[in-house]
Write an enzyme that holds these catalytic residues in place. Structure first.
Site, PDB file in Angstrom:
ATOM      1  N   LYS A 179      24.390  -5.515   0.681  1.00  0.00           N
ATOM      2  CA  LYS A 179      25.131  -6.215   1.728  1.00  0.00           C
ATOM      3  C   LYS A 179      26.590  -5.824   1.657  1.00  0.00           C
ATOM      4  CE  LYS A 179      26.493 -10.923   2.759  1.00  0.00           C
ATOM      5  NZ  LYS A 179      26.492 -12.280   2.298  1.00  0.00           N
ATOM      6  N   LYS A 227      26.550  -6.797  -3.519  1.00  0.00           N
ATOM      7  CA  LYS A 227      27.269  -7.466  -2.439  1.00  0.00           C
ATOM      8  C   LYS A 227      28.738  -7.127  -2.578  1.00  0.00           C
ATOM      9  CE  LYS A 227      28.443 -11.887  -0.391  1.00  0.00           C
ATOM     10  NZ  LYS A 227      28.104 -13.301  -0.264  1.00  0.00           N
TER      11      LYS A 227
HETATM   12  C1  PBG Z   1      28.702 -16.475   0.918  1.00  0.00           C
HETATM   13  C2  PBG Z   1      27.998 -15.676   1.943  1.00  0.00           C
HETATM   14  C3  PBG Z   1      28.641 -14.866   2.876  1.00  0.00           C
HETATM   15  C4  PBG Z   1      27.643 -14.308   3.672  1.00  0.00           C
HETATM   16  C5  PBG Z   1      26.408 -14.779   3.214  1.00  0.00           C
HETATM   17  N1  PBG Z   1      26.652 -15.619   2.128  1.00  0.00           N
HETATM   18  C6  PBG Z   1      30.083 -14.658   3.130  1.00  0.00           C
HETATM   19  C7  PBG Z   1      30.987 -14.356   2.007  1.00  0.00           C
HETATM   20  O1  PBG Z   1      30.569 -13.830   0.958  1.00  0.00           O
HETATM   21  O2  PBG Z   1      32.146 -14.657   2.155  1.00  0.00           O
HETATM   22  C8  PBG Z   1      27.922 -13.377   4.811  1.00  0.00           C
HETATM   23  C9  PBG Z   1      26.832 -13.123   5.758  1.00  0.00           C
HETATM   24  C10 PBG Z   1      27.256 -12.501   7.034  1.00  0.00           C
HETATM   25  O3  PBG Z   1      28.409 -12.053   7.224  1.00  0.00           O
HETATM   26  O4  PBG Z   1      26.396 -12.475   7.920  1.00  0.00           O
HETATM   27  N2  PBG Z   1      27.983 -16.864  -0.186  1.00  0.00           N
END
Ligand code: PBG
Length: 294
Positions: free
Chosen positions: A219, A166
């Site tokens: 991601k 991520k």
């Molecule tokens: C945070 C989280 C995020 C997303 C899923 N879980 C945002 C971040 O890390 O700030 C993003 C998902 C998306 O943009 O659709 N735990």
């Protein structure tokens, strides 16, 4: 299908930056899930909208068995027992500073304290009936700690969908609007990955696999297909891709202007994930795609 759940009854609040998506109350979410099931969508990933007064520096609301997420899981599993329910394991919806972890007084994210909190949180979700818990926080060692906590209480069949690679991405913008969870200060670069670093994804994936993950995820999605393809070559675990909020919003916004064809671009995006090696795709376009593919 990623979905946002909020407190209250009989309300579906549209999310401006994610056209066609809503913050649903539990009753409305159940209605939506029933419709998605008819389209062939069999899994939902829950993200809670936490009222500001429940956000604290110690993120204690994340551990409340009567909180919004466990309550939603119980309601969904009893109304739609066939649906696979995935819960998000991260503290950002519950911290007053908006970070995914607990913070020291000098503003550093406390890895190990956070991991202990996440393991307890995952257990609360498993006790409510979650099928898969999905740590999206990117603390080190959380998959192993969650596996141990679940196994220790007999939840040997609750799976872990690990956000392995991520990245600290600007493509999460609309999601943070939806949850009102943008970090008050600083950024997430001390725990999420550097977009310039490809090899680190391999290391993160190996660690998650070794710690007991059942599915690995990359991601964001389209800008990181090289990472996805790379992991496909290296793991025999199922792989997921997250077509994140900013990517989806771009498709919607450009098509609203008449500059691209939404339907074709959506299907082409999903095809590209598949080509790169994804077995599962989390996308806000799941219902649209399911209709198009019928
Ligand atoms: C945070 C989280 C995020 C997303 C899923 N879980 C945002 C971040 O890390 O700030 C993003 C998902 C998306 O943009 O659709 N735990």
């Amino acid at each position: 299908m990623p979905c946002f759940v909020q407190e209250g009854e009989n309300q579906s609040t549209p999310i401006e930056a994610l056209p066609g998506c809503f913050r649903h109350t539990i009753d409305r979410l159940i209605e939506a899930v029933r419709q998605w099931q008819e389209l062939g969508i069999r899994a939902v990933a829950l993200f809670p909208v936490t009222p500001p007064e429940l956000k604290t520096s110690d993120a204690r609301a994340a551990l409340d068995p009567q909180g919004l997420v466990p309550t939603t899981v119980r309601a969904l599993k009893s109304a739609c027992p066939e649906v696979l329910v995935i819960t998000d394991v991260a503290l950002d919806p519950f911290t007053d500073h908006g970070h995914d972890g607990l913070m020291s007084t000098d503003g550093r994210i406390l890895n190990d304290e956070t991991v202990a909190h996440l393991a307890r949180m995952a257990l609360v979700h498993a006790q409510a009936g979650a099928d898969l818990v999905a740590p999206s926080d990117m603390m080190d060692g959380r998959v192993g700690a969650i596996r141990e906590a679940l196994d220790g209480q007999g939840f040997i069949d609750t799976g872990i969908l690990a956000y392995s690679a991520k990245y600290a991405s600007a493509f999460y913008g609309p999601f943070r609007f939806a949850l009102d969870s943008a970090p008050g200060q600083g950024d997430k670069k001390t725990y999420q990955m550097d977009p310039a670093n490809r090899r680190e994804a391999r290391r993160e994936a190996e660690l998650d696999e070794w710690e007991g993950a059942d599915i690995l995820m990359v991601k964001p999605g389209l800008p990181y297909l090289d990472v996805l393809a790379d992991l496909r070559e290296r793991t025999s675990l199922p792989l997921a891709a997250y077509h994140v909020s900013g990517e989806f919003a771009m498709l919607k916004a450009a098509s609203e202007k008449g500059w691209i064809d939404y339907d074709r671009c959506l299907l082409e995006s999903l095809l590209a994930f598949r080509r790169a090696g994804a077995d599962f795709i989390l996308t806000y376009g799941a219902a649209d795609a399911a209709k198009l593919l019928r």
